[in-house]
Scaffold this active site. Structure first.
Site, mmCIF file in Angstrom:
data_model
loop_
_atom_site.group_PDB
_atom_site.id
_atom_site.type_symbol
_atom_site.label_atom_id
_atom_site.label_comp_id
_atom_site.label_asym_id
_atom_site.label_seq_id
_atom_site.Cartn_x
_atom_site.Cartn_y
_atom_site.Cartn_z
ATOM 1 N N TRP A 136 39.571 -23.404 11.117
ATOM 2 C CA TRP A 136 38.285 -24.079 11.264
ATOM 3 C C TRP A 136 38.507 -25.050 12.416
ATOM 4 C CZ3 TRP A 136 34.349 -21.098 9.388
ATOM 5 C CH2 TRP A 136 34.800 -20.727 8.386
ATOM 6 N N GLU B 87 0.826 -1.297 -0.047
ATOM 7 C CA GLU B 87 0.188 -0.102 0.037
ATOM 8 C C GLU B 87 0.831 1.220 0.052
ATOM 9 O OE1 GLU B 87 0.040 -2.747 1.745
ATOM 10 O OE2 GLU B 87 -2.067 -2.725 2.972
HETATM 11 ZN ZN LIG Z 1 0.681 -2.422 6.133
#
Ligand SMILES: [Zn+2]
Ligand SMILES: NC(=O)c1ccc[n+]([C@@H]2O[C@H](COP(=O)([O-])OP(=O)(O)OC[C@H]3O[C@@H](n4cnc5c(N)ncnc54)[C@H](OP(=O)(O)O)[C@@H]3O)[C@@H](O)[C@H]2O)c1
Length: 361
Positions: free
Chosen positions: A165, A51
């Site tokens: 390692w 939105e």
């Molecule tokens: Zn939202």
């Protein structure tokens, strides 16, 4: 009302595929005078909601327009300002959302209270199938695990903080695979600084989890591997920090403020923050302070301890669980259902934390 606009919103949502896990795919269009004047979709994990992107795209023109979105707009004052507020501010006249979001409370009421006409259910079926993975994900069980690689004398680094390692390549490849089953992988600041890890799965075939680093005072250098932008990184930092360095304001870096002094007392503060990003399964990969903090806050479900046939000694070399430790053996945290597996020359011990163990907090 026009179905074709919702169809466009659905098509836009699909552009987020593969980039927004564990968020839902959402698309949105703004329509005025029978013309689309704004397009938006949820583009990447932690990014703007659809939105907001559509409203930004439409600009001032959005006043008096209709908004079509595939999922009910959010209405909570969580980590960002809610979309309902942005819709109201922009002067939208009508909102059409396809699918109700059960996690959202009161957005319809909020919009209607502000004079916006709200319609639900347009292309509902298509909108649901769009987020079927997400709906499945919401039902999945949350899980917090610890992974560490240690020597036979329980050290995770030498007194000089060298740790590369400890275990073999075979074990490390298995770790990449384990990572792919988690939503997020988390490390503490010292680990991030000392090891400069990528925390990825190092494979195109394996899904990368979101990376999380606890960096209370935003000290990670600009060139750090966790800031490379290839995979989203959440930085958990102290909410007292007011100015955010410029290099952290970019796509793929998500800032998550928490009260760090509270988080040190209770790791749940961090877990809740990560849950708010819909991250449910978290693999904690050290170091010893973070592991201790999580274990003694009783948030851990299970452990993966890789043990290499090496002894490094040294009082100052850190062991797998740091912190103050327990005073008495009777206060130990207990691991149940332990299983042992040989991985090349290493052993992998897995087990679950016995939640009835006494804890120090
Ligand atoms: Zn939202
Ligand atoms: N072999 C392995 O699997 C492995 C894995 C990871 C790391 N390592 C090694 O471990 C070393 C780093 O371990 P480390 O124990 O020094 O550091 P660490 O756990 O990575 O980070 C410690 C920092 O985190 C802070 N902290 C602890 N709990 C916290 C919480 N709940 N909320 C917020 N902040 C919290 C601590 O703050 P305070 O100082 O204020 O307490 C400290 O500044 C490195 O040498 C690395 O190579 C090995």
């Amino acid at each position: 009302m026009n179905v074709k606009y919702m169809q466009t919103a659905i098509n836009l949502a699909k552009k987020g595929k593969g980039k927004i896990y564990t968020n839902p795919m959402v698309g949105c269009v703004i329509v005025k005078d029978n013309k689309i004047i704004g397009n938006g979709w949820h583009q990447y994990f932690g990014g703007n909601h659809a939105e907001i992107n559509a409203l930004v795209d439409a600009g001032k023109n959005a006043k008096g327009a209709d908004l079509y979105v595939t999922l009910e707009p959010c209405n909570s004052h969580g980590k960002r300002s809610p979309c309902t507020l942005a819709i109201i501010k922009a002067g939208i006249k009508r909102v059409y959302y396809a699918l109700r979001d059960k996690n959202v409370l009161g957005s319809r009421e909020m919009l209607e209270k502000n004079g916006i006409e709200v319609h639900e259910g347009l292309l509902k079926k298509q909108a649901r199938s769009l987020i079927s993975d997400y709906l499945k994900y919401l039902k999945s069980k949350p899980k917090i695990s610890i992974k560490a690689a240690m020597t036979l004398d329980g050290k995770i680094a030498t007194y000089n903080y060298d740790s590369k390692w400890i275990t073999s390549e075979k074990s490390r490849n298995l770790v990449y695979e384990i990572r792919s089953h988690y939503d997020a992988v988390l490390v503490g600041l010292n680990t991030a600084i000392k090891d400069n890890p990528f925390l990825t799965t190092h494979s195109k075939k394996l899904k990368n989890p979101v990376r999380v680093v606890i960096d209370p005072y935003l000290k990670l250098p600009k060139t750090h591997n966790l800031l490379d932008g290839n995979v989203p990184t959440i930085i958990v930092y102290d909410l007292s920090i007011a100015s955010i360095p410029k290099h952290l304001k970019k796509e793929g870096i998500i800032l998550a403020p928490v009260d760090i002094s509270m988080a040190k007392k209770d790791f749940n503060v961090i877990v809740r923050k990560l849950n708010s990003f819909s991250l449910k399964s978290i693999l904690i990969e050290g170091g010893s302070e973070i592991i201790s903090s999580a274990l003694f806050s009783n948030v851990v479900d299970d452990v993966y301890f890789f043990i290499a046939p090496k002894l490094i000694g040294g009082k100052g070399a850190i062991s797998v669980v740091g912190g103050a430790g327990v005073k008495k053996i009777s206060e130990s945290l207990r691991i149940k259902n332990m299983k042992v597996k040989k991985i090349g020359q290493d052993f992998l011990i897995t087990g679950q934390l016995d939640k009835t163990s006494p804890t120090v907090i």
